[in-house]
Design a protein around this motif. Structure first.
Motif, mmCIF file in Angstrom:
data_model
loop_
_atom_site.group_PDB
_atom_site.id
_atom_site.type_symbol
_atom_site.label_atom_id
_atom_site.label_comp_id
_atom_site.label_asym_id
_atom_site.label_seq_id
_atom_site.Cartn_x
_atom_site.Cartn_y
_atom_site.Cartn_z
ATOM 1 N N GLU A 1 3.382 44.133 4.129
ATOM 2 C CA GLU A 1 2.743 45.292 3.511
ATOM 3 C C GLU A 1 2.965 45.306 2.000
ATOM 4 O OE1 GLU A 1 3.009 48.521 7.154
ATOM 5 O OE2 GLU A 1 4.796 48.197 5.905
ATOM 6 N N TRP B 1 4.852 52.643 -3.622
ATOM 7 C CA TRP B 1 4.811 53.465 -2.416
ATOM 8 C C TRP B 1 5.850 54.582 -2.453
ATOM 9 C CZ3 TRP B 1 5.790 48.294 -2.680
ATOM 10 C CH2 TRP B 1 7.128 47.912 -2.576
ATOM 11 N N PHE C 1 5.916 57.167 -4.195
ATOM 12 C CA PHE C 1 5.277 58.481 -4.267
ATOM 13 C C PHE C 1 4.874 58.973 -2.872
ATOM 14 C CE2 PHE C 1 4.667 56.427 -8.370
ATOM 15 C CZ PHE C 1 5.302 57.354 -9.186
ATOM 16 N N ARG C 2 4.412 58.074 -2.048
ATOM 17 C CA ARG C 2 4.085 58.402 -0.655
ATOM 18 C C ARG C 2 5.356 58.820 0.083
ATOM 19 N NH1 ARG C 2 2.314 53.312 2.299
ATOM 20 N NH2 ARG C 2 4.555 52.988 2.333
ATOM 21 N N GLU C 3 6.450 58.091 -0.166
ATOM 22 C CA GLU C 3 7.718 58.401 0.488
ATOM 23 C C GLU C 3 8.241 59.774 0.070
ATOM 24 O OE1 GLU C 3 9.533 53.909 1.041
ATOM 25 O OE2 GLU C 3 10.065 55.045 -0.746
ATOM 26 N N ARG D 1 12.603 60.631 6.242
ATOM 27 C CA ARG D 1 12.302 59.434 5.444
ATOM 28 C C ARG D 1 11.328 58.535 6.183
ATOM 29 N NH1 ARG D 1 17.081 57.092 2.056
ATOM 30 N NH2 ARG D 1 17.648 58.990 0.955
ATOM 31 N N LEU D 2 10.424 57.945 5.429
ATOM 32 C CA LEU D 2 9.534 56.929 5.976
ATOM 33 C C LEU D 2 10.275 55.601 6.020
ATOM 34 C CD1 LEU D 2 6.162 57.613 4.099
ATOM 35 C CD2 LEU D 2 6.613 57.903 6.534
ATOM 36 N N ARG E 1 7.647 49.390 -6.781
ATOM 37 C CA ARG E 1 7.704 50.193 -5.550
ATOM 38 C C ARG E 1 6.715 51.348 -5.639
ATOM 39 N NH1 ARG E 1 13.084 52.129 -3.167
ATOM 40 N NH2 ARG E 1 11.435 52.694 -1.783
ATOM 41 N N ASN F 1 6.502 62.326 -1.155
ATOM 42 C CA ASN F 1 5.607 63.348 -0.625
ATOM 43 C C ASN F 1 5.899 63.617 0.852
ATOM 44 O OD1 ASN F 1 3.370 65.174 -0.799
ATOM 45 N ND2 ASN F 1 2.110 63.635 0.206
ATOM 46 N N HIS F 2 6.071 62.548 1.618
ATOM 47 C CA HIS F 2 6.368 62.689 3.041
ATOM 48 C C HIS F 2 7.698 63.412 3.248
ATOM 49 C CE1 HIS F 2 6.285 61.697 7.309
ATOM 50 N NE2 HIS F 2 7.560 61.360 7.190
ATOM 51 N N TYR F 3 8.699 63.041 2.483
ATOM 52 C CA TYR F 3 10.012 63.655 2.625
ATOM 53 C C TYR F 3 9.966 65.144 2.289
ATOM 54 C CZ TYR F 3 14.977 64.580 2.343
ATOM 55 O OH TYR F 3 16.221 65.109 2.553
ATOM 56 N N LYS G 1 7.471 67.125 2.552
ATOM 57 C CA LYS G 1 6.718 67.849 3.583
ATOM 58 C C LYS G 1 7.457 67.937 4.910
ATOM 59 C CE LYS G 1 2.044 67.047 1.938
ATOM 60 N NZ LYS G 1 0.755 66.390 2.215
#
Length: 102
Positions: free
Chosen positions: A33, A11, A13-15, A25-26, A9, A17-19, A21
């Motif tokens: 994908e 991704w 780290f992207r999740e 949740r993404l 998984r 970071n988004h959370y 900021k």
């Protein structure tokens, strides 16, 4: 603590970071994908380690990506028996595209 959660998984780290900021949740990536991320990961493994070692090393990664997905056991059995990078790639593409179509 994040290390094991990132296995299969990347991704996450992207999740995270988004959370951090936004506080939101993404959505989970689609199987298509995930398959695209996996194919890129596999190609990098093969390029870095060479085909023979790359195919062996890829087996654990393939298992992590398929973990908790439908029909993962037959998929893992098939890709773990593969001895060529092209076969692992084809089996992986087919598996994740089929999951996306379901």
């Amino acid at each position: 603590m994040i290390g094991r959660a990132a296995q299969g998984r990347p991704w996450i780290f992207r999740e995270i970071n988004h959370y951090l900021k936004t506080g939101q949740r993404l959505p989970e990536p689609t199987p298509k994908e995930v398959g695209e991320i996996l194919i890129e990961h596999l190609n990098r493994l093969y390029n870095h380690y060479g085909e023979e070692a790359g195919v062996r090393i890829a087996r654990k990664h393939l298992g992590w990506y398929a973990k908790e997905r439908p029909e993962s056991a037959p998929f893992r059995e098939r890709v773990n028996k593969a001895t060529a990078a092209a076969d692992q790639l084809r089996f992986s593409e087919d598996y994740f595209l089929a999951l996306d179509a379901a």
